[in-house]
Motif scaffolding. Structure first.
Motif, PDB file in Angstrom:
ATOM      1  N   THR A 142      -6.376   4.956  -0.748  1.00  0.00           N
ATOM      2  CA  THR A 142      -7.548   4.651   0.063  1.00  0.00           C
ATOM      3  C   THR A 142      -8.785   4.819  -0.807  1.00  0.00           C
ATOM      4  O   THR A 142      -8.945   5.817  -1.504  1.00  0.00           O
ATOM      5  CB  THR A 142      -7.646   5.552   1.311  1.00  0.00           C
ATOM      6  OG1 THR A 142      -7.737   6.931   0.917  1.00  0.00           O
ATOM      7  CG2 THR A 142      -6.432   5.371   2.204  1.00  0.00           C
ATOM      8  N   ASP A 144     -12.745   4.764  -0.415  1.00  0.00           N
ATOM      9  CA  ASP A 144     -13.839   4.801   0.562  1.00  0.00           C
ATOM     10  C   ASP A 144     -13.380   4.260   1.917  1.00  0.00           C
ATOM     11  O   ASP A 144     -14.070   3.467   2.559  1.00  0.00           O
ATOM     12  CB  ASP A 144     -15.046   4.018   0.042  1.00  0.00           C
ATOM     13  CG  ASP A 144     -15.689   4.688  -1.168  1.00  0.00           C
ATOM     14  OD1 ASP A 144     -15.540   5.922  -1.318  1.00  0.00           O
ATOM     15  OD2 ASP A 144     -16.332   3.986  -1.971  1.00  0.00           O
ATOM     16  N   GLU A 146     -10.875   2.216   2.589  1.00  0.00           N
ATOM     17  CA  GLU A 146     -10.104   0.966   2.521  1.00  0.00           C
ATOM     18  C   GLU A 146      -8.693   1.259   2.003  1.00  0.00           C
ATOM     19  O   GLU A 146      -8.523   1.868   0.954  1.00  0.00           O
ATOM     20  CB  GLU A 146     -10.785  -0.033   1.596  1.00  0.00           C
ATOM     21  CG  GLU A 146     -10.007  -1.320   1.406  1.00  0.00           C
ATOM     22  CD  GLU A 146     -10.601  -2.205   0.330  1.00  0.00           C
ATOM     23  OE1 GLU A 146      -9.955  -3.234  -0.009  1.00  0.00           O
ATOM     24  OE2 GLU A 146     -11.683  -1.884  -0.188  1.00  0.00           O
ATOM     25  N   GLN A 147      -7.688   0.800   2.730  1.00  0.00           N
ATOM     26  CA  GLN A 147      -6.306   1.031   2.327  1.00  0.00           C
ATOM     27  C   GLN A 147      -5.835  -0.041   1.357  1.00  0.00           C
ATOM     28  O   GLN A 147      -6.035  -1.232   1.577  1.00  0.00           O
ATOM     29  CB  GLN A 147      -5.394   1.047   3.548  1.00  0.00           C
ATOM     30  CG  GLN A 147      -3.915   1.205   3.197  1.00  0.00           C
ATOM     31  CD  GLN A 147      -3.006   1.218   4.415  1.00  0.00           C
ATOM     32  OE1 GLN A 147      -2.748   2.247   5.002  1.00  0.00           O
ATOM     33  NE2 GLN A 147      -2.530   0.050   4.799  1.00  0.00           N
ATOM     34  N   LYS A 157      -6.587  -5.003  -7.885  1.00  0.00           N
ATOM     35  CA  LYS A 157      -7.830  -4.930  -7.111  1.00  0.00           C
ATOM     36  C   LYS A 157      -8.842  -4.004  -7.772  1.00  0.00           C
ATOM     37  O   LYS A 157     -10.037  -4.317  -7.849  1.00  0.00           O
ATOM     38  CB  LYS A 157      -7.530  -4.462  -5.685  1.00  0.00           C
ATOM     39  CG  LYS A 157      -6.856  -5.520  -4.830  1.00  0.00           C
ATOM     40  CD  LYS A 157      -6.565  -4.999  -3.426  1.00  0.00           C
ATOM     41  CE  LYS A 157      -5.959  -6.100  -2.562  1.00  0.00           C
ATOM     42  NZ  LYS A 157      -5.605  -5.607  -1.196  1.00  0.00           N
TER      43      LYS A 157
END
Length: 322
Positions: A142, A144, A146-147, A157
Motif C-alpha cells: 500500500t 499512501d 493505494e493497494q 508501477k
C-alpha cells in the motif's frame, strides 16, 4: 489434513540530476546533509552517491537576493516542468512472508531506491493480516493508501513513478532487461523449492528460518517447522517433476551460471548500476543465500562476486521499524 494444506501454501511462498545550473548571482546549489535526507545513515550516502542523484533531484534555487542562514534557510524553488516532482510517498506498507522470493523482489527494489517502508508479517496459516483485501496472496503493497499487488506489477508501477521519462512506451528499458525479468518469474523461482526442500534436513533448516522470522505463535512455530517441512519435502518432489528437473542442484547451478553469462563481463546487467532485472534476481536469491542451497550455489558457481556487488549497491534496508 487441512493444516498440512495450509503449511504447503506456506512452503510454496518461499520457493514475495541533479544537473548543476550555472552559478551566478541568482542561482545557488542546495546544501544537503545526510540527516536532512531521511536516509538510513550518513555512511549509506557516502557509499552510494548514485542514490543521491537518483533520489533527490536538485533544481537550481532562485535566491532572489536572500542568503542561506547557517546552511539551513533557503528559498523554495519554482516548479520545474522538465524534471517533475520526485516520487516521495508518505506511507508505504508491505504485507509479506519474510522468506517469500516475490516479497523479497519488492524489498530489494524499495531498499535500492531508499523508499522507507513498514512491514506487516502475514501469518500464512490464517492470513488474518490481509483479511481486509480481496487479494489473498503476498506481496501486497500500500502506497499512501493505494493497494498494489503482484511483485512484477508493483515494481513496474513504482519504477514508472520514479522514472516517468523512462516509461514513455510503458515498458522497462530495452529488450534485454525485459527478457531477464521474465526469466526470473518463469524459470529462476521454479528451481528454488526443489533445492530448499531437497532433503529432510534442508527442509527443516528452511522452516526454521521461516518460523523464526515469520508471524507465528509458539505452538504455530513448532507445527509449521516440522509439519511444514515434512509437507514441503513431498511437495517439492512434485514441483521437481512438474518443471522437468532431474537434478536439483544442477538446475540451481545452471540458473546461476546462466545469469553470470548474461552479464557478459559487466558489473551488472544494467552496466555500471543495477537495473530492474539485477534487482529481481538479487531479491529472489536473497532468502536462500545463507541456507545450504544458497551456500552451495555460491561455492560452485561464479555468481558470488555479482551477489556481493549487489549487496553493496542495494545497501542497508529501508525498512522502518515500528
Amino acid at each position: 489434513m487441512n493444516k498440512v494444506n495450509k503449511l504447503t501454501v506456506l512452503g510454496r511462498a518461499v520457493g514475495g540530476r541533479a544537473s548543476a545550473a550555472g552559478i551566478g548571482l541568482t542561482t545557488q546549489r542546495r546544501l544537503l546533509q545526510p540527516a536532512m535526507l531521511g536516509l538510513n545513515s550518513a555512511s549509506k550516502l557516502q557509499r552510494f552517491p548514485h542514490k543521491l542523484a537518483g533520489h533527490f533531484p536538485l533544481p537550481a534555487l532562485a535566491v532572489s537576493g536572500t542568503r542561506l542562514l547557517s546552511g539551513l534557510a533557503q528559498d523554495v524553488p519554482a516548479e520545474d516542468p522538465v524534471h517533475p516532482k520526485k516520487f516521495l510517498p508518505n506511507d508505504v506498507v508491505l504485507y509479506q512472508y519474510e522468506a517469500c522470493p516475490f516479497c523479497n523482489k519488492v524489498k530489494a527494489f524499495l531498499d535500492y531506491y531508499d523508499i522507507g517502508y513498514k512491514v506487516v508479517e502475514v501469518n500464512p496459516i490464517n492470513k488474518k493480516e490481509i483479511k481486509w483485501s480481496q487479494y489473498k496472496k503476498v506481496p501486497i503493497l500500500t502506497v499512501d493508501g493505494e493497494q498494489m499487488v503482484d511483485s512484477s506489477d508493483i515494481i513496474n508501477k513504482l519504477f514508472q513513478r520514479i522514472h516517468p521519462e523512462k516509461y514513455l512506451d510503458s515498458v522497462p528499458d530495452g529488450d534485454e532487461e525485459r527478457k531477464w525479468l521474465g526469466w526470473v518469474d518463469n524459470h529462476l523461482v521454479h528451481v528454488l523449492s526443489p533445492n530448499i526442500y531437497r532433503s529432510a534436513s534442508e527442509a527443516i533448516e528452511s522452516f526454521d528460518y521461516i518460523t523464526t522470522h515469520g508471524n507465528f505463535s509458539f505452538t504455530e512455530r513448532i507445527i509449521a517447522k516440522y509439519g511444514g517441512a515434512a509437507a514441503m519435502y513431498f511437495v517439492s518432489k512434485k514441483l521437481k517433476k512438474r518443471h522437468s528437473i532431474t537434478d536439483e542442484r544442477a538446475a540451481l547451478y545452471g540458473a546461476a551460471e546462466t545469469w553470470v553469462d548474461a552479464l557478459k563481463g559487466r558489473k551488472f546487467l544494467g552496466g555500471l548500476e543495477p537495473n530492474l532485472a539485477d534487482l529481481a534476481v538479487f531479491g529472489v536469491l536473497r532468502p536462500i543465500r545463507h541456507l545450504k542451497s544458497g551456500r552451495d550455489m555460491v561455492e560452485h558457481t561464479g555468481i558470488g562476486e555479482w551477489y556481493s556487488r549487489m549487496e553493496a549497491a542495494v545497501g542497508e534496508s529501508s525498512r522502518i521499524k515500528v
